[in-house]
Design a protein around this motif. Structure first.
Motif, PDB file in Angstrom:
ATOM      1  N   LEU A 160      91.828  19.947  19.378  1.00 54.44           N
ATOM      2  CA  LEU A 160      91.323  19.663  20.717  1.00 54.44           C
ATOM      3  C   LEU A 160      91.363  20.925  21.577  1.00 54.44           C
ATOM      4  O   LEU A 160      91.928  21.938  21.177  1.00 54.44           O
ATOM      5  N   LYS A 161      90.794  20.835  22.770  1.00 52.27           N
ATOM      6  CA  LYS A 161      90.794  21.977  23.674  1.00 52.27           C
ATOM      7  C   LYS A 161      92.214  22.230  24.159  1.00 52.27           C
ATOM      8  O   LYS A 161      92.979  21.303  24.403  1.00 52.27           O
ATOM      9  N   VAL A 162      92.549  23.509  24.306  1.00 55.13           N
ATOM     10  CA  VAL A 162      93.922  23.895  24.570  1.00 55.13           C
ATOM     11  C   VAL A 162      94.136  24.299  26.018  1.00 55.13           C
ATOM     12  O   VAL A 162      95.200  24.096  26.578  1.00 55.13           O
ATOM     13  N   ARG A 163      93.136  24.858  26.663  1.00 54.82           N
ATOM     14  CA  ARG A 163      93.332  25.501  27.961  1.00 54.82           C
ATOM     15  C   ARG A 163      92.957  24.634  29.157  1.00 54.82           C
ATOM     16  O   ARG A 163      92.526  25.129  30.175  1.00 54.82           O
ATOM     17  N   GLY A 164      93.080  23.325  29.030  1.00 50.82           N
ATOM     18  CA  GLY A 164      92.895  22.455  30.183  1.00 50.82           C
ATOM     19  C   GLY A 164      91.459  22.083  30.488  1.00 50.82           C
ATOM     20  O   GLY A 164      91.182  21.545  31.548  1.00 50.82           O
ATOM     21  N   GLN A 165      90.536  22.362  29.578  1.00 52.34           N
ATOM     22  CA  GLN A 165      89.145  21.979  29.823  1.00 52.34           C
ATOM     23  C   GLN A 165      89.001  20.472  29.708  1.00 52.34           C
ATOM     24  O   GLN A 165      89.808  19.811  29.081  1.00 52.34           O
TER      25      GLN A 165
END
Length: 165
Positions: A132-137
């Motif tokens: 999954l997306k890691v940077r809060g998107q």
């Protein structure tokens, strides 16, 4: 000769080997050095100035000694005199020092960081392991994988719809 000036007494090298990859010698030195993974244009310019070389000179005009000087400077992982904010690995996890990594070293350290995050089961590690997306998107509408999913109409529903029109 494609607009490349030759220096007197030295043969122009069209392909220069830097950090295990071929680089076009027709480019100016700063741009050619920036083609190496882990080195940007500003860092390349800083490296060349610290080595005492002209960043506007074509890479193919450099002597073997000058190329070795640049390679030795970058291979040391600590470029003396370069500001710390230009390094691409600040305060390394294991050593605590500031490093500048290039090519396969950079990829290895990044992969190692992700594996460490997964091992300690941090939020980032869990997101990495799940793909999954890691940077809060946002993930509600973007980043979807697989085929499209929608409502499938039956033949009876289509026939009823046509009759009602």
């Amino acid at each position: 000769m494609n607009g490349v000036a030759m220096s007197s007494g030295q043969e122009f090298k069209y392909i220069v080997r830097l950090f295990g990859q071929d680089t076009d010698g027709r480019y100016k030195a700063a741009y050619a050095l920036a083609m190496v993974k882990g080195i940007g244009y500003n860092t390349a310019k800083g490296i060349l100035l610290k080595a005492g070389l002209d960043p506007n000179k074509r890479l193919g005009n450099f002597t073997d000694a000058e190329i070795k000087k640049v390679v030795a400077l970058v291979s040391s992982k600590r470029i003396e005199g370069l500001p710390v904010w230009m390094y691409n690995r600040r305060s390394d996890y294991e050593s605590g020092t500031d490093l500048h990594l290039v090519t396969s070293d950079l990829l290895f350290y990044a992969r190692e960081d992700i594996e460490r995050e997964k091992k300690v089961k941090s939020w980032r590690g869990i997101r990495h392991s799940l793909g999954l997306k890691v940077r809060g998107q946002r993930t509600r509408t973007t980043g979807r994988t697989g085929g499209t999913v929608g409502v499938r109409r039956s033949k009876q529903g289509q026939q009823q719809q046509q009759q009602s029109k």
